[in-house]
Design an enzyme around this catalytic site. Sequence first.
Site, mmCIF file in Angstrom:
data_model
loop_
_atom_site.group_PDB
_atom_site.id
_atom_site.type_symbol
_atom_site.label_atom_id
_atom_site.label_comp_id
_atom_site.label_asym_id
_atom_site.label_seq_id
_atom_site.Cartn_x
_atom_site.Cartn_y
_atom_site.Cartn_z
ATOM 1 N N GLU A 147 -74.486 70.868 74.127
ATOM 2 C CA GLU A 147 -74.634 69.525 73.003
ATOM 3 C C GLU A 147 -76.039 69.516 72.685
ATOM 4 O O GLU A 147 -76.797 69.238 73.658
ATOM 5 C CB GLU A 147 -74.065 68.391 73.875
ATOM 6 C CG GLU A 147 -72.746 68.389 74.064
ATOM 7 C CD GLU A 147 -72.086 66.901 74.732
ATOM 8 O OE1 GLU A 147 -72.733 65.978 74.290
ATOM 9 O OE2 GLU A 147 -71.239 67.078 75.215
ATOM 10 N N GLU A 206 -70.749 66.896 81.691
ATOM 11 C CA GLU A 206 -71.785 65.863 82.193
ATOM 12 C C GLU A 206 -71.212 65.162 83.489
ATOM 13 O O GLU A 206 -71.116 64.043 83.669
ATOM 14 C CB GLU A 206 -72.088 64.852 81.038
ATOM 15 C CG GLU A 206 -72.992 65.476 79.915
ATOM 16 C CD GLU A 206 -73.383 64.399 78.894
ATOM 17 O OE1 GLU A 206 -73.031 63.113 79.164
ATOM 18 O OE2 GLU A 206 -74.182 64.754 77.840
HETATM 19 O O1 AHR Z 1 -71.642 63.781 71.818
HETATM 20 C C1 AHR Z 1 -71.518 62.561 72.505
HETATM 21 C C2 AHR Z 1 -71.392 62.184 74.001
HETATM 22 O O2 AHR Z 1 -72.680 62.561 74.351
HETATM 23 C C3 AHR Z 1 -70.416 63.308 74.478
HETATM 24 O O3 AHR Z 1 -69.396 63.032 74.839
HETATM 25 C C4 AHR Z 1 -71.346 63.445 76.122
HETATM 26 O O4 AHR Z 1 -71.108 64.664 76.604
HETATM 27 C C5 AHR Z 1 -72.759 63.023 75.709
HETATM 28 O O5 AHR Z 1 -73.272 62.166 76.409
#
Ligand code: AHR
Length: 491
Positions: free
Chosen positions: A289, A172
Site C-alpha cells: 500500500e 497491518e
Molecule cells: O488504504 C486504506 C487503508 O489504509 C487500508 O485499509 C489499511 O491497510 C491502511 O491503513
Amino acid sequence: MAKLTIRVEDRLGTISPMIYGHFAEHLGRCIYEGLWVGEGSAIPNTRGIRNDTVAAMRKLRAPVVRWPGGCFADDYHWPDGIGPREARPSRLNIWWHDTESNHFGTHEFIDLCRQTGAEPYLCLNVGSGTPEEAAAWIEYCNCARPTTRAQQRAAGGSPEPFRVKYWGVGNENWGCGGRFAPDDYAREYRRFACYLRGRSSTPIELVACGHTTPDWNRRFLETLGDFRMLDHLSVHRYYNCGHATEFTDTEYYNLYPHALQVEQDIAEAATAIALYNRTGKKVGVIVDEWGVWHPEARGDSGLYQRNTLRDALVAAACFDVFNRHADVVTMANIAQTINVLQCVAQTQEEKMWLTPTYHAFDLYKEHMGNASVRVDVEDMPTVEARKADGAVVQLPVISASASVNPEKKTLLLTLQNLHLTEPCDVVARLRDGSAEKIVARLLTARDVRDCNGPDAPAKVRPRTFEGVARGSQVRATLPPHSLVAAKVSLR
Ligand code: AHR
C-alpha cells in the site's frame, strides 16, 4: 543544467513487473461502482465488471491486484462471497462504515484479474479468522484434486484452479489486523503458514506484514526464525502535505521528502531481513500500500480525493526509488486502483476519467521486466524542502531512473523536473551504449494543481516530446513540473 551518467552495463536487478501493481479494497466506491456494477447495470459491463475501468487497467498492463483489503481483509470471511449472489449474506463493513453485499467475491475478483490480465494477490484474514479458514480459501482457489472445496469451486463455474500465487498473511496486523505485538504476530504467522502451502496444487508465495518502524520488523523476524515460511515482507507508506488541490508551493516541495521516506522503509526492511535470514533464500520487500493520502480523503466520503499533477510527479519519484532498488523490491501496490486515495481512474455513474497518476503509470510501464541500470548524478541543481520531522533537505530537481531491455536493445529513461518555475536542461551520457533514436512522451500541465474531472477528463494528459539522442548523449530540456519518458534505441 543537470548532468547524468547512465551506466548501461551496470545492472541493479530485474524490475519486477509487480512493482507497477494495484490494491483494491471494499472501501468507498473502489469495488462497488469503480469495478463492479452488476450484470443488470446500464453501465457497459462484462459479467458485472465495468468495461471502461477494465480497459484502462489493461492498457496499463496492470500486473497484479491485491484484494480484498486493507483493514477489510481481517474482518472478511471468504465463504460469504461464493455461491449464488442473491443468497450471499449481507454484513457490516466495520472499518469503512458500510454494508457489504458480498456480490463481489472470489469468483468475481478472479474474473476481474482475468479481464484485466493482472495476477491476483489475496490477503488472508488473520485478525478475526483462523488458520483453517485461511487454508480452506487456498484449497478452494488452488486445489486441483477433487476435494469437496475444489468441487464447490467447480460448481461456482471454475473447474480449473485459480492458481493464485500471492497470499498475504493478514494486513497491518500491528493495527486494524488484530493489534498484535510483533512477537505475537510472528507466532500467529508461523501457525497460519504451517497449514497454507499444503493446500495448494501450485507453488504459492507468502507475504508477512511488516512495519515502517524497524523495531517491528526485527522483532517479528527474530521470533519467526524459520525463513522457509516467508517469501516477502510488506511495508505501507502513505504521505501528505497540505490540501489535495489548494497546496502552497512550499507544500508542493515538501511532499517529496515525505514520500521519499519509502526509500528508507525499503532499506530498513531489507536490512532486517538480511540480519535474520540465514537460509540464503531470497525474501523480497513488498510495498503493498502506498501513495498520497490527502486530508480531504476522509472515511465518511469513502477516502475519495482529487488527484493533481503533483500527485503523479511524486508517484513517479517513488517509481524511481522502486526501480533503483529492483534487487529487493518484489512488488508495490498503489492505494487504491479506482475512486479511492491515489487512484488511476475515477468514476461518476457512467462517466470515467483517468487521473494524472494513471499517466505516470503509463509513462513508466515499459520499465516492467527490464534490467534496472545505474544512473549517476554528476551535476544537479537543488531546491530546499523539509522532511516530516522539519529537517531541511536539498532536493535534486531531477529525479531519474533507467532500464534496459537487452533483447529489444532499448533503454527507457524516465526523468522528472520537479522545479515549479524553471525548465531544466538535462544531459545524460551513456556509458557502454550508443543511442540511435529517441521517442519521448511528456506529462505536464499549465498548473501543477491541475486535475482531470468529469467535465475535463483530459486536462492533464501526455503528449509527444522532442529530445535528442546521438552517440553517447541524450539531451532534453524539461519544462517546469514535468515528467518525460524517453525510449532510446541502442546500437
Ligand atoms: O488504504 C486504506 C487503508 O489504509 C487500508 O485499509 C489499511 O491497510 C491502511 O491503513
